[in-house]
Design an enzyme around this catalytic site. Structure first.
Site, mmCIF file in Angstrom:
data_model
loop_
_atom_site.group_PDB
_atom_site.id
_atom_site.type_symbol
_atom_site.label_atom_id
_atom_site.label_comp_id
_atom_site.label_asym_id
_atom_site.label_seq_id
_atom_site.Cartn_x
_atom_site.Cartn_y
_atom_site.Cartn_z
ATOM 1 N N HIS A 163 -10.082 -4.757 -5.831
ATOM 2 C CA HIS A 163 -9.114 -5.832 -5.706
ATOM 3 C C HIS A 163 -8.818 -6.185 -4.251
ATOM 4 O O HIS A 163 -8.882 -5.335 -3.370
ATOM 5 C CB HIS A 163 -7.798 -5.439 -6.389
ATOM 6 C CG HIS A 163 -7.949 -5.067 -7.818
ATOM 7 N ND1 HIS A 163 -7.269 -4.017 -8.384
ATOM 8 C CD2 HIS A 163 -8.716 -5.584 -8.807
ATOM 9 C CE1 HIS A 163 -7.586 -3.913 -9.657
ATOM 10 N NE2 HIS A 163 -8.476 -4.845 -9.936
ATOM 11 N N LYS A 197 -3.468 -1.868 3.344
ATOM 12 C CA LYS A 197 -2.936 -0.870 2.419
ATOM 13 C C LYS A 197 -3.033 0.519 3.026
ATOM 14 O O LYS A 197 -3.998 0.832 3.722
ATOM 15 C CB LYS A 197 -3.719 -0.889 1.106
ATOM 16 C CG LYS A 197 -3.634 -2.206 0.361
ATOM 17 C CD LYS A 197 -4.518 -2.218 -0.873
ATOM 18 C CE LYS A 197 -4.400 -3.561 -1.585
ATOM 19 N NZ LYS A 197 -5.299 -3.632 -2.748
ATOM 20 N N GLU A 207 -4.902 -13.474 -5.724
ATOM 21 C CA GLU A 207 -5.586 -12.274 -6.219
ATOM 22 C C GLU A 207 -7.050 -12.573 -6.533
ATOM 23 O O GLU A 207 -7.376 -13.561 -7.191
ATOM 24 C CB GLU A 207 -4.874 -11.787 -7.483
ATOM 25 C CG GLU A 207 -5.483 -10.572 -8.106
ATOM 26 C CD GLU A 207 -4.795 -10.179 -9.410
ATOM 27 O OE1 GLU A 207 -4.810 -8.989 -9.712
ATOM 28 O OE2 GLU A 207 -4.260 -11.064 -10.115
ATOM 29 N N GLU A 223 5.274 14.826 6.961
ATOM 30 C CA GLU A 223 5.775 13.484 7.244
ATOM 31 C C GLU A 223 4.682 12.520 6.808
ATOM 32 O O GLU A 223 3.665 12.384 7.483
ATOM 33 C CB GLU A 223 6.078 13.350 8.733
ATOM 34 C CG GLU A 223 6.744 12.046 9.100
ATOM 35 C CD GLU A 223 7.116 12.008 10.575
ATOM 36 O OE1 GLU A 223 8.292 12.256 10.887
ATOM 37 O OE2 GLU A 223 6.206 11.763 11.392
ATOM 38 N N ASP A 248 5.826 -1.038 -1.732
ATOM 39 C CA ASP A 248 5.160 0.183 -2.191
ATOM 40 C C ASP A 248 4.782 -0.017 -3.646
ATOM 41 O O ASP A 248 5.582 -0.512 -4.442
ATOM 42 C CB ASP A 248 6.084 1.404 -2.091
ATOM 43 C CG ASP A 248 6.197 1.952 -0.679
ATOM 44 O OD1 ASP A 248 5.578 1.411 0.239
ATOM 45 O OD2 ASP A 248 6.923 2.949 -0.502
ATOM 46 N N TYR A 299 0.650 3.404 -2.783
ATOM 47 C CA TYR A 299 0.143 2.693 -1.616
ATOM 48 C C TYR A 299 1.138 1.664 -1.120
ATOM 49 O O TYR A 299 1.824 1.013 -1.884
ATOM 50 C CB TYR A 299 -1.242 2.091 -1.846
ATOM 51 C CG TYR A 299 -1.373 1.074 -2.942
ATOM 52 C CD1 TYR A 299 -1.349 -0.289 -2.656
ATOM 53 C CD2 TYR A 299 -1.570 1.473 -4.260
ATOM 54 C CE1 TYR A 299 -1.505 -1.225 -3.656
ATOM 55 C CE2 TYR A 299 -1.735 0.541 -5.265
ATOM 56 C CZ TYR A 299 -1.694 -0.812 -4.959
ATOM 57 O OH TYR A 299 -1.845 -1.739 -5.956
ATOM 58 N N HIS A 336 -10.420 -3.112 -2.486
ATOM 59 C CA HIS A 336 -10.032 -1.713 -2.697
ATOM 60 C C HIS A 336 -10.098 -1.361 -4.179
ATOM 61 O O HIS A 336 -9.761 -2.163 -5.052
ATOM 62 C CB HIS A 336 -8.598 -1.488 -2.198
ATOM 63 C CG HIS A 336 -8.056 -0.155 -2.589
ATOM 64 N ND1 HIS A 336 -7.072 -0.009 -3.549
ATOM 65 C CD2 HIS A 336 -8.381 1.096 -2.185
ATOM 66 C CE1 HIS A 336 -6.813 1.281 -3.701
ATOM 67 N NE2 HIS A 336 -7.593 1.966 -2.887
ATOM 68 N N LYS A 338 -9.789 -7.154 -17.649
ATOM 69 C CA LYS A 338 -9.660 -8.032 -16.482
ATOM 70 C C LYS A 338 -10.675 -7.635 -15.401
ATOM 71 O O LYS A 338 -11.352 -8.490 -14.831
ATOM 72 C CB LYS A 338 -8.235 -7.948 -15.934
ATOM 73 C CG LYS A 338 -7.963 -8.801 -14.732
ATOM 74 C CD LYS A 338 -6.498 -8.634 -14.322
ATOM 75 C CE LYS A 338 -6.206 -9.315 -13.024
ATOM 76 N NZ LYS A 338 -4.819 -9.122 -12.599
ATOM 77 N N ASP A 339 -10.796 -6.337 -15.126
ATOM 78 C CA ASP A 339 -11.733 -5.882 -14.095
ATOM 79 C C ASP A 339 -13.188 -6.035 -14.532
ATOM 80 O O ASP A 339 -14.068 -6.230 -13.693
ATOM 81 C CB ASP A 339 -11.430 -4.438 -13.683
ATOM 82 C CG ASP A 339 -10.195 -4.332 -12.798
ATOM 83 O OD1 ASP A 339 -9.630 -5.374 -12.405
ATOM 84 O OD2 ASP A 339 -9.784 -3.202 -12.495
ATOM 85 N N ARG A 397 -9.913 1.540 -11.183
ATOM 86 C CA ARG A 397 -9.088 0.357 -10.884
ATOM 87 C C ARG A 397 -9.721 -0.332 -9.673
ATOM 88 O O ARG A 397 -9.936 0.274 -8.646
ATOM 89 C CB ARG A 397 -7.654 0.761 -10.574
ATOM 90 C CG ARG A 397 -6.910 1.333 -11.768
ATOM 91 C CD ARG A 397 -5.450 1.601 -11.402
ATOM 92 N NE ARG A 397 -4.730 2.243 -12.476
ATOM 93 C CZ ARG A 397 -4.035 1.605 -13.420
ATOM 94 N NH1 ARG A 397 -3.968 0.293 -13.407
ATOM 95 N NH2 ARG A 397 -3.403 2.283 -14.354
#
Length: 184
Positions: free
Chosen positions: A61, A71, A142, A28, A47, A131, A118, A168-169, A58
Site C-alpha cells: 500500500h 511510516k 490510496e 525509548e 498512529d 506504525y 509497504h 481488495k489486495d 497486508r
C-alpha cells in the site's frame, strides 16, 4: 539507537537501545529529537495499529502525492516480514524491494520514506503492528501493488498454502500497471 544501512536511499532500519534487567526491559521507542538527528525529520500525525493471524499479507500500500506517507513500522507482538518497494522515479533502486523481520523480540523498526509501497506478512501465530505516519489517510489517494507481482518476486517467507490476502489486495495492479507520482 543504531542505524542500519538498507542500501536504499532514506530507507532506514533502526535498532533502538534496550535496557534489560530482572524486572524486564525499557526502550525509548520514539524520540523526535533523536530521530531528527538521525535524519528522520518527520512530523508524525497518526498512529495505526493492526492485529493479524499467521499467514496474513497486508499490502503493498501507498498514497499518491501530495498525500504520500512516511511510516515508522514496528511489531509490538509477534513477528512480521516487513517489505518496502521503491516507487521513486529516478531512484537507482526503483522497482526493487527491501525486506526485514521485525519482531517484539528484536525490537527493530523500519523507517519508510514517502515514495515507497509497504506491506508485511505475519510469520508468528499472531502479530500486532504499530506504525506512525506523517500524513493522514486519504481514501482518494490510496493505491497499491499486488503482493504476488511476478516482476517483484517478493519472498514473503510463507508457505503459499498459508497465505491469507484480502479481496481488495487481490485486486491491486502489478507494478507496471500501478499509478505512482514519486520523483527522487
Amino acid at each position: 539507537m543504531e542505524l542500519i544501512n538498507t542500501g536504499f536511499q532514506d530507507l532506514i532500519l533502526i535498532k533502538p537501545s534496550v535496557f534489560e534487567d530482572s524486572r524486564g526491559y525499557f526502550c525509548e521507542s520514539y524520540n523526535k529529537t533523536a530521530y531528527k538527528k538521525a535524519g528522520i525529520n518527520c512530523n508524525f500525525v497518526q498512529d495505526n495499529q493492526s492485529s493479524s493471524i499467521k499467514g496474513v499479507i497486508r499490502g503493498l500500500h501507498y498514497q499518491l502525492m501530495p498525500y504520500a506517507q512516511s511510516k515508522l513500522i514496528r511489531a509490538l507482538c509477534g513477528t512480521i516480514f516487513d517489505v518496502a518497494v521503491d516507487l521513486r522515479t529516478g531512484s537507482p533502486t526503483y522497482g526493487k524491494w527491501y525486506g526485514v523481520e521485525l519482531s517484539s523480540e528484536n525490537m527493530l523498526q523500519l523507517f519508510i520514506p514517502q515514495g515507497f509501497a509497504h506491506g508485511f506478512s505475519v510469520l508468528s501465530e499472531k502479530a500486532v503492528v504499530l506504525y506512525k505516519t506523517d500524513d493522514f489517510y486519504k481514501k482518494e489517494a490510496e493505491r497499491g501493488i499486488r503482493f504476488d507481482d511476478p516482476l517483484l518476486k517478493i519472498d514473503w517467507k510463507l508457505d503459499p498454502t498459508e497465505i491469507i490476502v484480502s479481496e481488495k489486495d487481490h485486486q491491486l495492479p502489478t507494478l507496471d500497471e500501478a499509478e505512482a507520482n514519486f520523483i527522487l
